[in-house]
Design an enzyme around this catalytic site. Structure first.
Site, PDB file in Angstrom:
ATOM      1  N   GLU A   1     -22.633 -38.733  61.686  1.00  0.00           N
ATOM      2  CA  GLU A   1     -23.241 -38.892  60.283  1.00  0.00           C
ATOM      3  C   GLU A   1     -24.100 -40.238  60.048  1.00  0.00           C
ATOM      4  O   GLU A   1     -23.642 -40.996  59.372  1.00  0.00           O
ATOM      5  CB  GLU A   1     -22.118 -38.852  59.183  1.00  0.00           C
ATOM      6  CG  GLU A   1     -21.141 -37.702  59.579  1.00  0.00           C
ATOM      7  CD  GLU A   1     -19.931 -37.862  58.634  1.00  0.00           C
ATOM      8  OE1 GLU A   1     -19.528 -38.850  58.095  1.00  0.00           O
ATOM      9  OE2 GLU A   1     -18.945 -36.981  58.424  1.00  0.00           O
TER      10      GLU A   1
ATOM     11  N   ARG B   1     -27.715 -45.155  57.134  1.00  0.00           N
ATOM     12  CA  ARG B   1     -28.546 -46.339  57.602  1.00  0.00           C
ATOM     13  C   ARG B   1     -29.626 -46.243  58.633  1.00  0.00           C
ATOM     14  O   ARG B   1     -30.657 -46.843  58.457  1.00  0.00           O
ATOM     15  CB  ARG B   1     -27.845 -47.466  57.295  1.00  0.00           C
ATOM     16  CG  ARG B   1     -28.333 -48.748  57.419  1.00  0.00           C
ATOM     17  CD  ARG B   1     -27.388 -50.168  57.621  1.00  0.00           C
ATOM     18  NE  ARG B   1     -26.235 -49.969  57.016  1.00  0.00           N
ATOM     19  CZ  ARG B   1     -25.921 -50.495  55.948  1.00  0.00           C
ATOM     20  NH1 ARG B   1     -26.797 -51.175  55.306  1.00  0.00           N
ATOM     21  NH2 ARG B   1     -24.686 -50.459  55.178  1.00  0.00           N
TER      22      ARG B   1
ATOM     23  N   CYS C   1     -31.314 -60.443  33.777  1.00  0.00           N
ATOM     24  CA  CYS C   1     -30.760 -61.601  33.369  1.00  0.00           C
ATOM     25  C   CYS C   1     -29.398 -61.841  34.170  1.00  0.00           C
ATOM     26  O   CYS C   1     -28.118 -61.420  33.376  1.00  0.00           O
ATOM     27  CB  CYS C   1     -30.516 -61.399  31.927  1.00  0.00           C
ATOM     28  SG  CYS C   1     -32.102 -60.960  30.878  1.00  0.00           S
TER      29      CYS C   1
HETATM   30  C1  LIG Z   1     -21.882 -43.826  53.962  1.00  0.00           C
HETATM   31  C2  LIG Z   1     -21.089 -42.721  54.808  1.00  0.00           C
HETATM   32  C3  LIG Z   1     -21.730 -42.440  56.137  1.00  0.00           C
HETATM   33  C4  LIG Z   1     -23.110 -43.045  56.520  1.00  0.00           C
HETATM   34  O1  LIG Z   1     -22.778 -44.684  56.815  1.00  0.00           O
HETATM   35  P1  LIG Z   1     -24.188 -45.363  57.263  1.00  0.00           P
HETATM   36  O2  LIG Z   1     -23.577 -46.751  57.424  1.00  0.00           O
HETATM   37  O3  LIG Z   1     -25.253 -45.264  56.396  1.00  0.00           O
HETATM   38  O4  LIG Z   1     -24.486 -44.520  58.785  1.00  0.00           O
HETATM   39  C5  LIG Z   1     -21.343 -41.596  56.803  1.00  0.00           C
HETATM   40  N1  LIG Z   1     -20.316 -41.070  56.731  1.00  0.00           N
HETATM   41  C6  LIG Z   1     -19.470 -41.086  55.405  1.00  0.00           C
HETATM   42  C7  LIG Z   1     -18.153 -40.495  55.386  1.00  0.00           C
HETATM   43  C8  LIG Z   1     -19.887 -42.121  54.769  1.00  0.00           C
HETATM   44  O5  LIG Z   1     -18.971 -42.486  53.694  1.00  0.00           O
END
Ligand SMILES: *Cc1c(COP(=O)(O)O)cnc(C)c1O
Length: 441
Positions: A301, A304, A370
Site C-alpha cells: 500500500e 507517499r 495567523c
Molecule cells: C497512510 C497509510 C498508507 C500509506 O502510507 P504511505 O506512507 O503514504 O506509504 C498505507 N496503508 C495504511 C493502512 C495507511 O494508513
C-alpha cells in the site's frame, strides 16, 4: 519557441525522462517535465499544485516491476493524494487502492468502477454506512482493526447477504524510526490488534458464515526510510499466517501495508533519485520475509513514495520584510495548503522559479496565516528573494493537497497535471462562494 515545441525538443526517452527529477531548470527557468512553471502560474494563478504524470507512472511502475515475480497487487494509498485524475491514471495502470473512508471509496468509484474490486479498506473507525457501501461495491478486502469492528462487519454482511473477506490488521510491536505522529506499529498505538491476540479472534470469527478470514494485514507507519522494520513486521505476520493455516483458515492475502519513505533533504541539484534501488530493496526485504508463506497474494500500500516527489507547490512571494535580524519572504501559499512543516516539522526543499544568482542569505519562507507555525522553511539559505517572484516547494505531491483546509477562510489551491506535452487543470481553484455554500445563516 512555443512551450510545446521547447518541451518536446528537450525530452529524452520516456524511461530516462521519467527516472529524472520532474522539476528541473531549463536554462535558468524551473520547469515540470519541460512545462514552464512561470506560464502555469500565469494561466492558473497561485498557489498551484503541479504534478508530473510521468513521475507518478514511473514510480508506480517501479513497484509493479519489483513485485513482478509473485502474485501481488499494488494498492495505492488514496489519502496521500486523492485527486480523481491521479486515481484514474493509476487505475488504468492496474493499481488497486487502499482507502480509509467511505469518501475515498466514492473517489475510487468515480475514478474507475473496475478498480473497486481491487480496493482494500483500512482505518480504525469504520461506520456501518461505509461498510455497507464497500460490501455493495464488492471490494477485495476489509482490513479490520478490532474485534468490535469484526462484529459490525459480520452484522452488516448478514443484512446485505454478502460474505465479507477480511484481514485482521495486526500490530506487530515493531519500532520504525519516523515522526511519532506517523508511527503506528507499536503496541501503544491505536492501530490494529495485538498480534498475540489475533489467533483467538480468527477462531471466533470462523463461527460466522458471513465472514471469510482471507488474509492478515499490517502497516507500521509512514515515512520509514529503512527496510528492516518492514521485513521484521512481515516476518511476524508470516508466523501468524502459519498458525492460522494450522487452525484451518484459508489465508490467501498478506497485506504488508505502506509507509516507504522518501528523502526530503535530497539536494535539488542532483539529477536523479535512487527511487528504483529503494523499491528493489524494499521488495527484496519483503520477499525474504514472505518466503515461507507459500501461495499467497501479496498486497502493498504505497502512498507517499508514488506521489510525493511528483508534485510541487507553486507560490508567489507577496512581500519580503525584515523583523530585527530576520528576513521573511511571505508567500501566497500557507499552512492550509501544505501543513507538513507545521504538523510534522517536515523539511521541504524550496527552489526559485527563476534560478537565483548571487550569494545565498538566510530567509524564513512563511505563509499569510495567523500562526507562527505557518512556515515552509526557517533560516533557509536561498538567493535573495524578491516580491512578485515565484518559488516552488518541492516534494509536495503527498499529504499536501489531501491535507489542505480552509483555515483562515482561504479557498483551496488549484491543481494541474503535466502529462508529456499536455498540461491539464485537474482541479480548479475553489471559490469563496463554494467555500461558504454549506453554511446556514
Ligand atoms: C497512510 C497509510 C498508507 C500509506 O502510507 P504511505 O506512507 O503514504 O506509504 C498505507 N496503508 C495504511 C493502512 C495507511 O494508513
Amino acid at each position: 519557441m512555443s512551450d510545446r515545441g521547447r518541451r518536446s525538443a528537450g525530452r529524452g526517452g520516456a524511461g530516462r525522462a521519467a527516472a529524472a527529477r520532474p522539476f528541473q531548470y531549463r536554462g535558468r527557468e524551473l520547469c515540470c517535465d519541460g512545462a514552464s512553471l512561470e506560464a502555469l502560474a500565469e494561466q492558473h494563478g497561485t498557489p498551484l499544485y503541479v504534478y508530473s504524470a510521468e513521475q507518478v507512472r514511473y514510480r508506480f511502475g517501479l513497484f509493479q516491476r519489483a513485485f513482478a515475480g509473485r502474485a501481488h497487487t499494488v494498492c495505492y494509498a488514496v489519502k496521500a493524494n486523492s485527486s480523481l485524475a491521479i486515481l484514474r491514471m493509476l487505475a488504468e495502470l492496474g493499481a488497486g487502492f487502499d482507502i480509509v473512508s467511505g469518501g475515498e471509496l466514492e473517489r475510487v468509484r468515480r475514478a474507475s468502477k473496475r478498480a473497486l474490486g481491487r480496493v482494500v479498506f483500512s482505518g480504525v473507525g469504520k461506520q456501518a454506512w461505509e461498510i455497507d457501501a464497500a460490501l455493495k461495491a464488492g471490494i477485495l478486502l476489509f482490513n479490520v482493526e478490532s474485534e468490535a469492528e469484526l462484529g459490525l462487519l459480520a452484522a452488516r454482511a448478514e443484512v446485505l447477504g454478502a460474505r465479507a473477506r477480511f484481514a485482521l490488521r495486526v500490530n506487530p510491536d515493531v519500532f520504525a524510526e519516523t515522526h511519532p505522529y506517523i508511527s503506528t506499529g507499536l503496541r501503544e498505538h491505536k492501530f490494529g490488534v495485538e498480534i498475540g491476540l489475533a489467533r483467538a479472534i480468527y477462531r471466533r470469527a470462523a463461527r460466522s458464515r458471513w465472514l471469510d478470514a482471507a488474509g492478515v494485514s499490517v502497516h507500521i507507519g509512514s515515512q520509514i526510510r529503512a527496510v528492516g522494520p518492514f521485513a521484521a513486521a512481515l516476518e511476524r505476520v508470516a508466523g501468524l499466517v502459519g498458525e492460522l493455516r494450522e487452525d484451518g483458515h484459508r489465508i490467501r492475502y498478506v497485506d504488508a501495508g505502506g509507509g516507504l519513505g522518501i528523502d526530503y533533504n535530497d539536494p535539488p541539484a542532483k539529477p536523479a533519485f535512487d527511487a528504483a534501488r529503494t523499491v528493489a530493496e524494499y521488495a527484496a526485504a519483503l520477499g525474504e520475509a514472505a518466503a515461507g508463506l507459500g501461495a499467497v497474494h501479496l498486497l502493498v500500500e504505497p502512498g507517499r513514495f508514488i506521489v510525493a516527489q511528483a508534485g510541487g507547490l507553486l507560490t508567489r512571494v507577496l512581500a519580503v520584510k525584515k523583523n530585527g535580524t530576520k528576513t521573511f519572504a511571505i508567500a501566497d501559499a500557507a499552512m492550509n495548503d501544505l501543513i507538513r512543516p507545521a504538523l510534522y516539522q517536515a523539511h521541504h526543499e524550496i527552489l526559485p522559479v527563476k534560478q537565483g544568482r548571487g550569494a545565498s542569505v538566510p530567509v524564513d519562507v512563511v505563509g499569510p496565516v495567523c500562526e507562527s507555525g505557518d512556515f515552509f522553511a526557517r533560516d533557509r539559505r536561498m538567493p535573495r528573494l524578491k516580491a512578485g517572484e515565484l518559488v516552488l516547494v518541492l516534494d509536495a505531491g503527498a499529504y499536501g493537497m489531501s491535507q489542505a483546509s480552509n483555515y483562515n477562510t482561504r479557498a483551496r489551491a488549484a491543481e494541474v497535471l503535466v502529462d508529456g506535452v499536455e498540461t491539464r487543470l485537474i482541479r480548479r481553484r475553489e471559490t469563496l462562494k463554494e467555500l461558504l455554500a454549506a453554511e446556514i445563516l
